[in-house]
Design a protein around this motif. Structure first.
Motif, PDB file in Angstrom:
ATOM      1  N   GLY A 141       0.803  -1.212   0.000  1.00  0.00           N
ATOM      2  CA  GLY A 141       0.000   0.000   0.000  1.00  0.00           C
ATOM      3  C   GLY A 141       0.837   1.264   0.000  1.00  0.00           C
ATOM      4  O   GLY A 141       2.071   1.244   0.096  1.00  0.00           O
ATOM      5  N   LYS A 142       0.164   2.374  -0.077  1.00  0.00           N
ATOM      6  CA  LYS A 142       0.798   3.682  -0.194  1.00  0.00           C
ATOM      7  C   LYS A 142       1.314   4.164   1.161  1.00  0.00           C
ATOM      8  O   LYS A 142       0.601   4.100   2.156  1.00  0.00           O
ATOM      9  N   ASP A 143       2.534   4.661   1.184  1.00  0.00           N
ATOM     10  CA  ASP A 143       3.027   5.342   2.368  1.00  0.00           C
ATOM     11  C   ASP A 143       2.676   6.821   2.240  1.00  0.00           C
ATOM     12  O   ASP A 143       2.274   7.294   1.172  1.00  0.00           O
ATOM     13  N   ALA A 144       2.806   7.564   3.330  1.00  0.00           N
ATOM     14  CA  ALA A 144       2.485   8.987   3.279  1.00  0.00           C
ATOM     15  C   ALA A 144       3.486   9.728   2.394  1.00  0.00           C
ATOM     16  O   ALA A 144       4.672   9.392   2.357  1.00  0.00           O
ATOM     17  N   ASP A 145       2.987  10.737   1.699  1.00  0.00           N
ATOM     18  CA  ASP A 145       3.874  11.572   0.882  1.00  0.00           C
ATOM     19  C   ASP A 145       4.769  12.418   1.783  1.00  0.00           C
ATOM     20  O   ASP A 145       4.360  12.814   2.890  1.00  0.00           O
ATOM     21  N   PRO A 146       5.999  12.724   1.326  1.00  0.00           N
ATOM     22  CA  PRO A 146       6.869  13.615   2.113  1.00  0.00           C
ATOM     23  C   PRO A 146       6.211  14.979   2.282  1.00  0.00           C
ATOM     24  O   PRO A 146       5.508  15.468   1.394  1.00  0.00           O
ATOM     25  N   LEU A 147       6.437  15.596   3.436  1.00  0.00           N
ATOM     26  CA  LEU A 147       5.886  16.923   3.678  1.00  0.00           C
ATOM     27  C   LEU A 147       6.704  17.969   2.926  1.00  0.00           C
ATOM     28  O   LEU A 147       7.924  17.818   2.764  1.00  0.00           O
ATOM     29  N   PRO A 148       6.070  19.032   2.440  1.00  0.00           N
ATOM     30  CA  PRO A 148       6.823  20.090   1.743  1.00  0.00           C
ATOM     31  C   PRO A 148       7.822  20.753   2.686  1.00  0.00           C
ATOM     32  O   PRO A 148       7.639  20.786   3.902  1.00  0.00           O
ATOM     33  N   LYS A 149       8.894  21.305   2.101  1.00  0.00           N
ATOM     34  CA  LYS A 149       9.956  21.912   2.898  1.00  0.00           C
ATOM     35  C   LYS A 149       9.452  23.081   3.740  1.00  0.00           C
ATOM     36  O   LYS A 149       9.978  23.357   4.819  1.00  0.00           O
TER      37      LYS A 149
END
Length: 372
Positions: A110-118
């Motif tokens: 399954g999908k992991d969380a997307d990286p947070l924006p800088k």
């Protein structure tokens, strides 16, 4: 021993012949299988029932939950149930995955969380999310540090992880809090939050049914009570929440003087030439007085809720559906419901010549309140 086995077998035959309908068949539920399983996993993690949690994780994986969704739900819960429960849950997940891999089962990661924006501002984002969940700006001025942790970490860092939706996180939270005793204000707050975050009224009202089916009556009772209070619905304190296999029967007025609280009696077999069998149902905190069966014992078969049985001079024994208690003649004892659950058992009289019951002193509130 043979007599006991014959009596139990007879009681089970009564169950099969006269009351064949499964109580769960009458449940109204709109939650899909993914939602049902994630609710069960969350509640069992909070309850600390690792054996049933293992089974719930297996079921969830079989019915469409991904590894990362379960991992995220268990990680999310450290903010509500603490690191010990969360880490125990993740440990169970690891073991389940290892067992399934050994059997040749490949589970969807399954999908992991997307990286947070800088430029992600956890405090700003968390404040906005907490306001949406609460329905109004919320500031915990009594403890400013805790206010910051709630906004920046819980509602900022954790809620920003997008492999669970906000509504799924609130489903996880409501289900988990239903598994913990003494957190009613937080549970009601998150029932409101679940609505604000997108769960429909029908989905919220389905949570108790799923917890009843997959976890237990006590947890379902807490959820239903909180939901009723949030929605302004009528809810009798201690109201039964399931269509039981056995009828509750009528208020047990004939023996009321020997009980603390209300009990209900449904005769199942008491004619000439038959066993004397009844379903006895106790409201939460209801229990009978200490008593003795002279010249004839009794067998209890627990069929619903959670209760207690105690013999004089011995520790109380917790009772759950499926437990059987063989009470010998001449033994002083009592039985009844737990403080936060209805309880039902079949009572089967063991025949004896000139048998009788001797009713004694009540079980005091002080004695009863020691039981957890």
């Amino acid at each position: 021993m043979k007599t006991v086995k014959r009596l139990i077998t007879a009681a089970l035959l009564i169950t099969a012949v006269y009351f064949p309908i499964n109580a769960q068949q009458n449940m109204k539920n709109v939650l899909n299988p993914r939602q049902q399983n994630i609710a069960a996993i969350a509640c069992l993690e909070a309850k600390g029932d690792l054996e049933k949690l293992s089974g719930a994780i297996h079921a969830g994986l079989d019915e469409g939950l991904t590894v990362n969704e379960i991992k995220e739900a268990l990680s999310h819960l450290y903010a509500y149930t603490g690191f010990p429960r969360s880490l125990n849950g993740l440990g169970v997940l690891q073991q389940v995955l290892a067992d399934r891999k050994a059997k040749g089962i490949t589970d969807k990661e399954g999908k992991d969380a997307d990286p947070l924006p800088k430029d992600f501002d956890a405090l700003q984002e968390g404040t906005a999310i907490q306001t949406k969940l609460s329905g109004a700006p919320f500031n915990y001025t009594f403890a400013p540090a805790t206010d910051y942790y709630l906004k920046a970490h819980l509602f900022g860092d954790i809620f920003a992880r997008n492999n669970l939706t906000f509504s799924e996180r609130e489903l996880v939270t409501v289900s988990a809090l239903s598994g913990i005793k003494g957190v009613e204000p937080q549970l009601k707050s998150h029932v409101r939050g679940a609505k604000n975050m997108g769960l429909t009224d029908a989905e919220i009202h389905s949570i108790p049914d799923i917890l009843l089916q997959k976890v237990g009556e006590t947890e379902a009772y807490r959820a239903k009570k909180a939901i009723a209070e949030v929605y302004g619905e009528e809810f009798k304190e201690g109201e039964p929440i399931e269509n039981r296999v056995f009828p509750i029967g009528e208020l047990n007025t004939a023996y009321a003087k020997y009980f603390i609280g209300n009990s209900y009696l449904a005769g199942l077999a008491n004619g000439e030439g038959k066993l004397n069998v009844a379903n006895v149902t106790f409201e939460p905190r209801c229990r009978n007085n200490w008593h003795i069966h002279h010249k004839g014992g009794q067998i209890l078969i627990c069929v619903g809720g959670r209760g207690w049985y105690q013999e004089w001079g011995k520790p109380a024994r917790e009772l759950n559906p499926g437990d059987v208690v063989d009470i010998p003649a001449e033994v002083k004892h009592w039985h009844g419901a737990a403080a936060d659950s209805w309880f039902s058992h079949l009572a089967i009289e063991v025949p004896g010549e000139n048998s009788s019951n001797e009713w004694l002193e009540p079980v005091s509130d002080k004695e009863y309140s020691k039981l957890k």
